[in-house]
Design an enzyme around this catalytic site. Structure first.
Site: not given
Length: 305
Positions: A280, A295, A128, A126
């Site tokens: 990723h 994150r 983000d 995907h």
């Protein structure tokens, strides 16, 4: 759709790309840049992010990030406050919609898998949160605790995915708009535990956004194949059934091995990637072990063809 015809194109593009990346790696004066594959990715050495790097260093980090799409740092011992401070020099950190951030640092989302859990956060290919009208420009991920082995992350170059398509398929894709949903089943599964523990918005209420399938990067001007297995459900004006065969082809094409790199995490490693032109996939191969990363995502802009 010409898969055999794409092989030589991909080989030529990959060879040229690797050569240009090796040349670029020698064009820095404040940092050392070491490509890790022919497609994308580079490790950055010669900088301690905890020591307030100079503007010149930050400028070269950003240059390397745009040129290599994803960059990595080792042995960076930083606090949450320092992670936010570095992020603010690279972009505009924003909060994740479905999970509460760290106390005192709402833009830091804990990415956690515990020893007894079998599903990892975001565990499929995907880019983000493309279900947002302004999907994030970039993501920074900092490893706080990692298993002794396993838990690597794969990255894919969506510039190369687009550039190696046949001219006929490029022409077909050029006018198409992808519809992206936060409620696509497998993606919901990968975040449901963390969302239940620290809810922010109702994960069951879908966010939906539309973006060009062929996206022009606002800084480099290059075109990329901007669909995501996790979020793209169909093409605007097409049914899901009509869209599925072409989307499945594109999803498989995006992650051909020659378009990818693999990063092995160590504690205190950092990855910074460009969501506008990469995918990723965190590998879920460390059952029985704990993994904790912090994150930060960076505000993006409305997409344009």
């Amino acid at each position: 759709m010409g898969r055999l015809g794409n092989v030589s194109q991909a080989g030529d593009a990959g060879t040229q790309n690797q050569h240009s990346r090796e040349v670029l790696a020698m064009s820095y004066t404040h940092i050392d840049v070491h490509p890790i594959s022919g497609a994308l990715g580079a490790e950055i050495e010669g900088v301690d992010l905890a020591k307030d790097p100079s503007d010149d260093v930050i400028a070269e980090i950003r240059k390397a990030w745009l040129e290599h799409l994803v960059i990595f740092f080792r042995d960076q011992q930083i606090t949450p406050a320092q992670q936010v401070a570095i992020a603010e020099r690279l972009g505009d950190p924003v909060e994740y919609p479905f999970v509460q951030g760290l106390e005192g640092f709402p833009v830091i989302t804990p990415i956690v898998k515990l020893e007894h859990e079998t599903v990892n956060f975001g565990g499929l290919w995907h880019t983000d949160t493309t279900y947002q009208e302004r999907p994030p420009m970039a993501t920074m991920l900092y490893a706080r605790e990692v298993p002794r082995y396993g838990g690597d992350t794969l990255f894919a170059n969506c510039y190369l995915a687009y550039e190696t398509l046949t001219d006929g398929l490029k022409a077909t894709l050029e006018p198409l708009i992808g519809v992206n949903s936060s409620a696509k089943n497998r993606e919901v599964d990968t975040r449901v535990i963390r969302a239940a523990e620290a809810p922010k918005e109702d994960v069951k209420v879908a966010r939906i956004a539309e973006h060009p399938v062929v996206r022009v990067h606002p800084e480099t001007g290059r075109k990329s194949l901007y669909v995501s297995h996790a979020h793209t459900t169909h093409f605007k004006g097409w049914s899901e059934a009509e869209s599925r065969p072409l989307l499945e082809y594109l999803f498989a094409h995006q992650v051909r091995p020659e378009f990818t790199c693999r990063f092995r995490w160590e504690a205190d490693s950092i990855a910074l990637w460009d969501n506008r032109c990469t995918l990723h996939n965190p590998i879920n191969d460390y059952q029985g072990h704990k993994r904790v990363l912090h994150r930060i995502t960076f505000a993006g802009q409305k997409t344009a063809a």
